[in-house]
Design a protein around this motif. Structure first.
Motif, PDB file in Angstrom:
ATOM      1  N   UNK A  36       0.843  -1.158   0.000  1.00  0.00           N
ATOM      2  CA  UNK A  36       0.000   0.000   0.000  1.00  0.00           C
ATOM      3  C   UNK A  36       0.894   1.229   0.000  1.00  0.00           C
ATOM      4  N   UNK A  37       0.546   2.212  -0.792  1.00  0.00           N
ATOM      5  CA  UNK A  37       1.290   3.466  -0.857  1.00  0.00           C
ATOM      6  C   UNK A  37       0.381   4.604  -0.421  1.00  0.00           C
ATOM      7  N   UNK A  38       0.949   5.501   0.380  1.00  0.00           N
ATOM      8  CA  UNK A  38       0.197   6.642   0.891  1.00  0.00           C
ATOM      9  C   UNK A  38       0.900   7.943   0.537  1.00  0.00           C
ATOM     10  N   UNK A  39       0.139   8.892   0.015  1.00  0.00           N
ATOM     11  CA  UNK A  39       0.669  10.223  -0.241  1.00  0.00           C
ATOM     12  C   UNK A  39       0.889  10.928   1.096  1.00  0.00           C
ATOM     13  N   UNK A  40       1.663  12.020   1.109  1.00  0.00           N
ATOM     14  CA  UNK A  40       1.988  12.682   2.374  1.00  0.00           C
ATOM     15  C   UNK A  40       0.783  13.045   3.244  1.00  0.00           C
ATOM     16  N   UNK A  41      -0.306  13.497   2.659  1.00  0.00           N
ATOM     17  CA  UNK A  41      -1.457  13.936   3.453  1.00  0.00           C
ATOM     18  C   UNK A  41      -2.432  12.812   3.807  1.00  0.00           C
ATOM     19  N   UNK A  42      -2.207  11.616   3.297  1.00  0.00           N
ATOM     20  CA  UNK A  42      -3.113  10.501   3.568  1.00  0.00           C
ATOM     21  C   UNK A  42      -2.734   9.829   4.882  1.00  0.00           C
ATOM     22  N   UNK A  43      -3.648   9.797   5.846  1.00  0.00           N
ATOM     23  CA  UNK A  43      -3.324   9.177   7.137  1.00  0.00           C
ATOM     24  C   UNK A  43      -3.284   7.653   7.048  1.00  0.00           C
ATOM     25  N   UNK A  44      -2.526   7.037   7.943  1.00  0.00           N
ATOM     26  CA  UNK A  44      -2.428   5.578   7.997  1.00  0.00           C
ATOM     27  C   UNK A  44      -3.582   4.966   8.775  1.00  0.00           C
ATOM     28  N   UNK A  45      -4.104   5.669   9.762  1.00  0.00           N
ATOM     29  CA  UNK A  45      -5.055   5.097  10.707  1.00  0.00           C
ATOM     30  C   UNK A  45      -6.292   4.449  10.074  1.00  0.00           C
ATOM     31  N   UNK A  46      -6.890   4.997   9.019  1.00  0.00           N
ATOM     32  CA  UNK A  46      -8.060   4.331   8.429  1.00  0.00           C
ATOM     33  C   UNK A  46      -7.761   2.939   7.855  1.00  0.00           C
ATOM     34  N   UNK A  47      -6.489   2.628   7.655  1.00  0.00           N
ATOM     35  CA  UNK A  47      -6.092   1.366   7.035  1.00  0.00           C
ATOM     36  C   UNK A  47      -5.541   0.354   8.035  1.00  0.00           C
ATOM     37  N   UNK A  48      -5.651   0.661   9.312  1.00  0.00           N
ATOM     38  CA  UNK A  48      -5.070  -0.209  10.337  1.00  0.00           C
ATOM     39  C   UNK A  48      -5.566  -1.648  10.229  1.00  0.00           C
ATOM     40  N   UNK A  49      -6.835  -1.839   9.968  1.00  0.00           N
ATOM     41  CA  UNK A  49      -7.390  -3.196   9.930  1.00  0.00           C
ATOM     42  C   UNK A  49      -6.815  -4.062   8.812  1.00  0.00           C
ATOM     43  N   UNK A  50      -6.330  -3.457   7.743  1.00  0.00           N
ATOM     44  CA  UNK A  50      -5.804  -4.269   6.639  1.00  0.00           C
ATOM     45  C   UNK A  50      -4.281  -4.441   6.697  1.00  0.00           C
ATOM     46  N   UNK A  51      -3.621  -3.800   7.641  1.00  0.00           N
ATOM     47  CA  UNK A  51      -2.162  -3.898   7.709  1.00  0.00           C
ATOM     48  C   UNK A  51      -1.648  -5.330   7.764  1.00  0.00           C
ATOM     49  N   UNK A  52      -2.282  -6.225   8.527  1.00  0.00           N
ATOM     50  CA  UNK A  52      -1.764  -7.601   8.559  1.00  0.00           C
ATOM     51  C   UNK A  52      -1.794  -8.322   7.210  1.00  0.00           C
ATOM     52  N   UNK A  53      -2.535  -7.801   6.257  1.00  0.00           N
ATOM     53  CA  UNK A  53      -2.629  -8.407   4.925  1.00  0.00           C
ATOM     54  C   UNK A  53      -1.524  -7.942   3.982  1.00  0.00           C
ATOM     55  N   UNK A  54      -0.743  -6.956   4.402  1.00  0.00           N
ATOM     56  CA  UNK A  54       0.236  -6.326   3.522  1.00  0.00           C
ATOM     57  C   UNK A  54       1.642  -6.868   3.723  1.00  0.00           C
ATOM     58  N   UNK A  55       2.472  -6.681   2.701  1.00  0.00           N
ATOM     59  CA  UNK A  55       3.897  -6.993   2.777  1.00  0.00           C
ATOM     60  C   UNK A  55       4.720  -5.735   3.027  1.00  0.00           C
TER      61      UNK A  55
END
Length: 112
Positions: free
Chosen positions: A1-20
């Motif tokens: 997953x890639x995030x631009x500077x202004x995009x927060x990480x917190x809304x994506x916390x639930x999917x983090x375990x699915x990522x590399x």
């Protein structure tokens, strides 16, 4: 997953375990040579904390403005993969710059 500077990480916390890997852009995507955005450092730290909370082997990569002046702060914040374009390709000795960046990142890394 890639995030631009202004995009927060917190809304994506639930999917983090699915990522590399999580890539945090530390400049606005579009062109090389931009200045590192210091406002991304707290986001790198928050992302590392969330990744550690969920466990697993998820890389935290940063891309944008990575140089000998910025890499240590990013490593301290929790990044463990670094994209350095202009700093390397604009150096008089690219191989030497890569070695320097690796040394700086390793010395400042939270994981030794």
């Amino acid at each position: 997953m890639a995030l631009k500077p202004a995009t927060p990480i917190e809304p994506y916390e639930d999917i983090l375990p699915e990522l590399d890997m999580v890539l945090i852009m530390t400049v606005e995507p579009g062109f090389g040579g931009q200045k590192f955005l210091d406002l991304c450092l707290p986001k790198i730290k928050r992302t590392r904390e969330l990744l550690d909370k969920h466990g697993g082997d998820i890389w935290l990569q940063i891309d944008g403005g990575v140089s000998s002046e910025t890499i240590e702060r990013c490593a301290e914040a929790g990044a463990d993969v670094f994209v350095a374009g202009s700093a390397v390709f604009g150096a008089d000795d690219p191989d030497d710059m890569i070695a320097k960046l690796r040394t700086l990142a390793a010395a400042s890394s939270r994981i030794h």
